[in-house]
Write an enzyme that holds these catalytic residues in place. Structure first.
Site, PDB file in Angstrom:
ATOM      1  N   SER A 289       7.859  -0.803   3.953  1.00  0.00           N
ATOM      2  CA  SER A 289       8.241  -0.603   2.254  1.00  0.00           C
ATOM      3  C   SER A 289       6.861  -1.284   1.517  1.00  0.00           C
ATOM      4  O   SER A 289       6.022  -1.813   2.220  1.00  0.00           O
ATOM      5  CB  SER A 289       9.190  -1.644   2.107  1.00  0.00           C
ATOM      6  N   ASP A 290       6.782  -0.824   0.269  1.00  0.00           N
ATOM      7  CA  ASP A 290       6.114  -1.424  -0.486  1.00  0.00           C
ATOM      8  C   ASP A 290       6.443  -2.894  -0.955  1.00  0.00           C
ATOM      9  O   ASP A 290       7.834  -3.238  -0.522  1.00  0.00           O
ATOM     10  CB  ASP A 290       5.600  -0.763  -1.812  1.00  0.00           C
ATOM     11  N   TRP A 291       5.661  -3.792  -1.589  1.00  0.00           N
ATOM     12  CA  TRP A 291       6.409  -5.084  -1.937  1.00  0.00           C
ATOM     13  C   TRP A 291       7.669  -5.097  -2.277  1.00  0.00           C
ATOM     14  O   TRP A 291       8.096  -4.922  -3.473  1.00  0.00           O
ATOM     15  CB  TRP A 291       5.420  -5.813  -2.892  1.00  0.00           C
ATOM     16  N   ALA A 292       8.616  -5.584  -1.567  1.00  0.00           N
ATOM     17  CA  ALA A 292      10.052  -5.973  -1.757  1.00  0.00           C
ATOM     18  C   ALA A 292      10.737  -4.584  -2.620  1.00  0.00           C
ATOM     19  O   ALA A 292      11.803  -4.557  -3.139  1.00  0.00           O
ATOM     20  CB  ALA A 292       9.967  -6.907  -3.061  1.00  0.00           C
TER      21      ALA A 292
END
Length: 743
Positions: A289-292
């Site tokens: 994933s990208d951040w969160a």
């Protein structure tokens, strides 16, 4: 002595016995697949879920929200509930945390990841500038240097390259990509993957990450984290090729985008991750994933809560949860509820374990934690030489009236502009461990290169000016033969969360240029920026314009090399430069409307602006040289080919000037009529050639079904019979044409 030889004789047997009694997953003589299977059989459910959990070890990127705290993180590491960490850098820290991971029940090593976007300590040009070199070998070498430095600092994984195609200079992350063209972007993406990863059989390379999957470069209004709404035809033909090329080049990981596609967030988008990436392309690596971004599916309105977000991300085909903690909190329960099968979980965990085995971390968890390499491989003089070469080949000469450039080193010069003496402003958001104090400013480099130099500030560090600064610059200009003015915007405005509604030259700098123009002196303009800016007001005020971008550690030296003529500029634009903000997005490979011009039978009723031209100020592929290049009309091997035949296109390029120079020879095509309309021009070939003064060279391109085809809405390549045109030249506008037919 006899006992020694007896010991040597039985040693192979002892090694065989040791290998037989060793746990299979620790036995390096077994195939990785068998080792993974054995390790999975020994892991608890929580340990498996832990491999999908990526925690932030610092605060370099992302809004460090919901951080569980250092002590809690270390406890999770020791319990085997963390598979990877980002922003843990340096041998001392990576070694310390890796040693803690070795205390977990099964001793599964961690992966350490970091955003090494265009260099670790030795900073290269921003990727958008680097792409303007059109030098694929140089781009690969740049990535290789970055990987060697990063791996020497204990890192295994970087979140690069960004493969997003974008037409919008308002978007701050435009600086991370290769511009607006999917064909060229595909070559650049593959080169960056190869440079970063090598073949992963040594400790000098790192795992690459293809991002942001998919179509993140199409964010509406160029605003970070905004929505994306494109058709599948546009998705496949414009945005997918660079991702596909990077995956085919062997990229180990792919990162979800923040945006939605067809109403579904990319992290939970089964069509993107499951159908295209996993099934159609056969990608067997890690999806992170990208951040969160897993948790953000709740905010999007796609997931009802964290448990639902964890479920939807996982079943779509995404693996590693970066910092949102929804996977570690809920995935085990989803398995217990039979919503996710243990087999599905094992497949995801196996993908992560594969690269830990591949990198040799089970044999030596501290393989990348070498103090000597960290001392000797980072920020070396050799690396800086490569960075300087890369930087100067990224500079684009946009204007050069009456051969205003280059300048002799004895020229009586006035250098103007606060940006010229700034180092901090020549570093962007993504500089990893680069330090601005180590960079070379324009002023420093010019002072070393030119023997008769004066300097005037011209404007303040906040890019405003005043009467005192203007008068000083004008007064000093009277004692100079040439005035070189460094304008633009700070590199701090390039990167994530750096979107601008008005990517323009500050008013104060235009005011300064007008005042200096009135002195009657020759005006040379250096433009520093992390994106194309609106240079229309600058054009009439400058005798020469160099687009200098943000060039990294060797920024000033590279520009001095170009201005002095020690290097003949060879860069070509990879984005169209807008004439005005209202024109955005403007790009060369657009479709024809039903009423494209006044000559198409509808008189005054055609697609246009009433106040500005349709065309950009500078087109895609544009860049001047200190010499001149002439092209012959392209010759075709045949006027008619079948779908299975190849067409050879040749052109002769002549350096008609007085000095050696490099030219990027470009080939474009047009498919005149198809079941899905095609762009007015599409790049399908390029070659950078070095020609001495007066020298000619014949350049050949091969067009096959691959170059002549297009994608339908399902991602299937189609080649239809009909009329095609081929265009050859030094940019996308100034070309010579020949026609052929596919039967």
């Amino acid at each position: 002595m006899k006992r020694f030889w007896i010991f040597l004789a039985i040693l192979p047997g002892l090694q065989t016995i040791n290998a037989q009694t060793m746990l299979p997953y620790k036995n390096s003589q077994l195939p990785i697949e068998k080792r993974i299977k054995d390790l999975l059989s020994r892991m608890t459910l929580d340990e498996k879920v832990g491999q999908l959990n990526q925690l932030n070890g610092g605060a370099f990127t992302g809004p460090a929200l919901n951080d569980v705290g250092q002590k809690a993180k270390m406890q999770m590491v020791k319990e085997g509930k963390v598979g990877s960490m980002l922003n843990v850098i340096g041998v001392a820290d990576t070694r310390s945390i890796q040693q803690a991971a070795m205390k977990s029940r099964l001793g599964i090593p961690l992966l350490f990841a970091y955003d090494v976007i265009h260099g670790y300590k030795t900073i290269f040009p921003i990727p958008l500038a680097e792409a303007c070199s059109w030098d694929i070998k140089q781009i690969e070498q740049n990535a290789s240097v970055a990987a060697r430095e990063a791996s020497s600092a204990g890192l295994h994984w970087t979140f690069a390259p960004m493969c997003d195609i974008s037409n919008d200079p308002r978007w701050g992350r435009i600086m991370e990509g290769a511009g607006e063209d999917p064909y060229y972007g595909s070559f650049v993406s593959a080169a960056r993957v190869k440079g970063l990863q090598g073949n992963l059989n040594d400790a000098d390379h790192v795992l690459a990450t293809v991002k942001h999957f998919a179509a993140y470069g199409a964010v509406e209004a160029g605003r970070e984290y905004n929505q994306v709404d494109v058709s599948r035809v546009v998705l496949w033909n414009k945005y997918m090729p660079p991702y596909m090329s990077a995956v085919k080049a062997g990229a180990a990981t792919v990162m979800n985008a923040f945006n939605v596609f067809e109403g579904v967030p990319a992290s939970g988008n089964k069509y993107l991750v499951g159908d295209i990436l996993r099934k159609q392309w056969g990608f067997k690596g890690i999806v992170v994933s990208d951040w969160a971004s897993f948790r953000e599916m709740i905010t999007h309105g796609f997931a009802s809560d964290e448990k639902d977000a964890a479920f939807k991300a996982f079943i779509a085909g995404s693996d590693v949860d970066m910092q949102s903690l929804v996977t570690i909190s809920h995935l085990a329960q989803l398995v217990k509820e039979n919503k996710i099968t243990l087999r599905q979980l094992d497949e995801a965990v196996g993908r992560i374990l594969y690269y830990k085995f591949k990198l040799g971390l089970f044999e030596d968890p501290l393989r990348f934690c070498n103090d000597e390499k960290e001392r000797n491989n980072i920020f070396t003089s050799e690396n800086r030489i490569i960075a300087r070469t890369a930087a100067r080949s990224s500079v684009v000469l946009l204007k050069n009236n009456d051969q205003s450039l280059p300048l002799a080193v004895t020229t009586k010069m006035l250098l103007v502009g606060s940006l010229a003496e700034s180092k901090e402003d020549m570093f962007d958001f993504w500089v990893a461990q680069g330090k601005s104090k180590d960079a070379v400013s324009v002023f420093e480099a010019f002072k070393n290169k030119f023997s008769n130099l004066q300097f005037a500030k011209g404007y303040n560090t906040d890019l405003t000016t005043n009467e005192t600064l203007l008068n000083e610059a004008v007064s000093m200009a009277s004692n100079a033969d040439v005035v070189v003015v460094n304008i633009g915007i700070s590199g701090k405005m390039a990167g994530e969360d750096r979107s601008l509604a008005q990517p323009e030259i500050p008013v104060s700098q235009i005011q300064l240029l007008k005042a200096l123009k009135n002195t009657g002196k020759k005006i040379i303009v250096l433009v520093s920026s992390g994106r194309p800016l609106i240079l229309t007001p600058v054009e009439p005020l400058a005798d020469a314009i160099l687009q200098c971008w943000i060039l990294g550690t060797e920024h000033g030296n590279a520009i001095a090399d170009v201005v002095s003529g020690d290097y003949n500029p060879s860069g070509k634009t990879v984005m169209s430069f807008p004439y005005a903000v209202g024109q955005i997005p403007v790009y060369y490979n657009h479709f024809s409307t039903g009423r494209p011009t006044e000559t198409d039978g509808m008189g005054n009723w055609y697609s246009r602006y009433r106040d500005i031209p349709n065309a950009p100020l500078y087109p895609f592929g544009f860049g001047l040289s200190y010499t001149e290049f002439n092209y012959s009309k392209p010759k075709l091997s045949s006027n008619t080919i079948s779908k299975n035949e190849k067409l050879i296109v040749t052109t002769t390029v002549t350096n008609s000037g007085s000095r050696s120079g490099e030219e990027v020879v470009q080939l474009y095509i047009r498919d005149h009529a198809a079941s899905i309309i095609r762009p007015v021009k599409e790049l399908k070939g390029f070659e950078k050639v070095l020609l001495k003064a007066g020298e000619s060279k014949t350049v050949s391109f091969t067009l096959s079904a691959q170059e002549l085809s297009f994608f339908d809405a399902d991602g299937k390549l189609i080649l239809e019979p009909g009329k095609f045109s081929v265009f050859v030249g030094g940019n996308s506008i100034n070309t010579q044409q020949a026609d052929f037919e596919v039967k």
